[in-house]
Write a protein that holds these residues in place. Structure first.
Motif, short mmCIF file in Angstrom:
data_model
loop_
_atom_site.label_atom_id
_atom_site.label_comp_id
_atom_site.label_asym_id
_atom_site.label_seq_id
_atom_site.Cartn_x
_atom_site.Cartn_y
_atom_site.Cartn_z
N GLU A 151 -12.41 72.38 29.97
CA GLU A 151 -11.30 71.88 30.79
C GLU A 151 -10.04 72.70 30.58
O GLU A 151 -9.18 72.75 31.47
CB GLU A 151 -11.01 70.41 30.43
CG GLU A 151 -12.13 69.45 30.75
CD GLU A 151 -13.18 69.36 29.66
OE1 GLU A 151 -14.10 68.53 29.78
OE2 GLU A 151 -13.09 70.14 28.66
N ASP A 192 -6.48 74.02 40.63
CA ASP A 192 -7.17 72.75 40.39
C ASP A 192 -8.14 72.91 39.22
O ASP A 192 -9.13 73.63 39.33
CB ASP A 192 -7.94 72.32 41.65
CG ASP A 192 -8.68 71.01 41.46
OD1 ASP A 192 -8.35 70.28 40.49
OD2 ASP A 192 -9.59 70.73 42.25
N ASP A 193 -7.82 72.28 38.11
CA ASP A 193 -8.70 72.35 36.94
C ASP A 193 -9.54 71.10 36.75
O ASP A 193 -10.19 70.94 35.72
CB ASP A 193 -7.88 72.63 35.67
CG ASP A 193 -6.89 71.52 35.36
OD1 ASP A 193 -6.89 70.48 36.04
OD2 ASP A 193 -6.09 71.69 34.42
N SER A 194 -9.54 70.20 37.72
CA SER A 194 -10.18 68.89 37.54
C SER A 194 -11.70 68.97 37.39
O SER A 194 -12.31 68.03 36.88
CB SER A 194 -9.82 67.96 38.71
OG SER A 194 -10.32 68.47 39.93
N ASP A 195 -12.32 70.06 37.82
CA ASP A 195 -13.78 70.19 37.67
C ASP A 195 -14.17 71.29 36.69
O ASP A 195 -15.34 71.68 36.62
CB ASP A 195 -14.44 70.45 39.03
CG ASP A 195 -13.90 71.68 39.75
OD1 ASP A 195 -13.01 72.36 39.18
OD2 ASP A 195 -14.34 71.96 40.88
N THR A 198 -17.08 70.38 34.29
CA THR A 198 -18.40 70.48 34.92
C THR A 198 -18.79 71.93 35.13
O THR A 198 -19.94 72.33 34.89
CB THR A 198 -18.39 69.75 36.27
OG1 THR A 198 -18.04 68.38 36.07
CG2 THR A 198 -19.75 69.81 36.95
N LEU A 199 -17.85 72.74 35.56
CA LEU A 199 -18.09 74.17 35.77
C LEU A 199 -18.59 74.82 34.47
O LEU A 199 -19.63 75.50 34.45
CB LEU A 199 -16.79 74.83 36.24
CG LEU A 199 -16.79 76.27 36.77
CD1 LEU A 199 -15.45 76.57 37.43
CD2 LEU A 199 -17.06 77.31 35.70
N SER A 243 -20.32 75.31 44.68
CA SER A 243 -20.45 73.96 44.12
C SER A 243 -19.20 73.11 44.20
O SER A 243 -19.28 71.90 43.98
CB SER A 243 -20.87 74.06 42.63
OG SER A 243 -22.11 74.72 42.50
N ARG A 244 -18.06 73.70 44.48
CA ARG A 244 -16.84 72.88 44.59
C ARG A 244 -16.87 72.19 45.94
O ARG A 244 -16.86 72.86 46.98
CB ARG A 244 -15.59 73.73 44.42
CG ARG A 244 -14.31 72.95 44.50
CD ARG A 244 -13.09 73.76 44.10
NE ARG A 244 -12.90 73.78 42.65
CZ ARG A 244 -11.85 74.35 42.04
NH1 ARG A 244 -10.92 74.96 42.76
NH2 ARG A 244 -11.75 74.32 40.71
N ARG A 246 -14.72 69.48 46.93
CA ARG A 246 -13.53 68.79 47.42
C ARG A 246 -12.88 69.60 48.53
O ARG A 246 -13.03 70.81 48.59
CB ARG A 246 -12.54 68.59 46.27
CG ARG A 246 -13.02 67.56 45.28
CD ARG A 246 -12.03 67.42 44.15
NE ARG A 246 -11.65 68.70 43.58
CZ ARG A 246 -12.44 69.42 42.79
NH1 ARG A 246 -13.65 68.98 42.51
NH2 ARG A 246 -12.03 70.56 42.31
#
Length: 257
Positions: A151, A192-195, A198-199, A243-244, A246
């Motif tokens: 993250e 945007d670091d919200s994923d 998961t990445l 894969s993103r 959003r």
């Protein structure tokens, strides 16, 4: 080695000498020709960051105007980082350390390549091709996540800039100039670091079993990972493209700058 460090001293556990001793050990490990780099971001210096939104959520219009007027203007020489941890501050205040001048997404470095890595950080390029991240990519640097997760991996942001049509947004920040404090605004990639968690997990489980680019081990009590910046950015660019899910127009709350 040139090393981009993200660290949690609390995760490492008790160390005699604290952050100063950990920093000394890291510099010994990379050697006198190595350069240690840390993010020294100042997230609160923004009208779109999560810190700013949290601090101003319940203010009246008059209170909001007063808050903006009294926000501290960024100075690369003296403004502490925010939320980057004690070790990042240890690097920032080390004699001879250099710091890039971006008022929201600066990096500090100590070592022979510090000036070249931190120089030329453009205002309208938080974490892209005209930032220290691109210089680290060029120099085949490594990332060390010392007791922190993916993250926090700022290198992934460079992959956002390398998308064909990345979403954009306006940023505003307060900076100290020769004429005193002033506001500056610019358009840049909507970060945007919200994923990123998961990445990073997906990259780790898909890494080849032999000759893997990623090393995982414990440092003190801290689960830690070491990997090349180039591998992280290139793989992240492919992951984001496929894969993103959003929408491209991200809310301001997703911004860390």
């Amino acid at each position: 080695m040139t090393l981009l460090l993200h660290a949690s001293l609390r995760s490492v556990g008790p160390v005699r000498g604290g952050g100063t001793e950990v920093l000394r050990a890291l510099r010994d490990a990379i050697g006198p020709e190595g350069t240690l780099v840390v993010p020294t971001f100042t997230e609160g210096n923004s009208l779109t960051s999560r810190t700013y939104l949290r601090m101003t959520r319940d203010l009246t219009r008059h209170q909001l105007l007063s808050y903006r007027e009294h926000m501290e203007a960024f100075s690369a020489a003296s403004t502490p980082s925010q939320g980057m941890g004690r070790l990042a501050e240890e690097v920032r205040v080390t004699p001879g350390a250099m710091r890039s001048t971006h008022p929201q997404a600066s990096f500090a470095a100590v070592g022979p390549d510090a000036a070249r890595i931190t120089g030329g950080h453009a205002l309208d390029c938080l974490l892209g091709e005209r930032s220290p991240l691109a210089r680290l990519y060029e120099r085949r640097a490594h990332v060390l996540l010392l007791g922190v997760g993916y993250e926090t991996c700022s290198a992934f942001h460079l992959a956002e800039y390398r998308q064909p049509r990345p979403p954009l947004q306006r940023y505003d920040c307060r900076m100290l100039t020769e004429c005193g404090p002033r506001w500056a605004g610019y358009i840049d990639v909507a970060l945007d670091d919200s994923d990123f968690g998961t990445l990073g997990h997906d990259l780790e489980i898909s890494a080849p079993a032999t000759n893997a680019p990623l090393t995982r081990a414990r440092v003190g009590s801290a689960d830690s990972r070491l990997f090349p910046v180039r591998w992280a950015v290139d793989e992240a660019a492919d992951w984001i493209a496929t894969s993103r899910t959003r929408p491209g127009n991200l809310p301001a709350e997703a911004d860390r700058a």
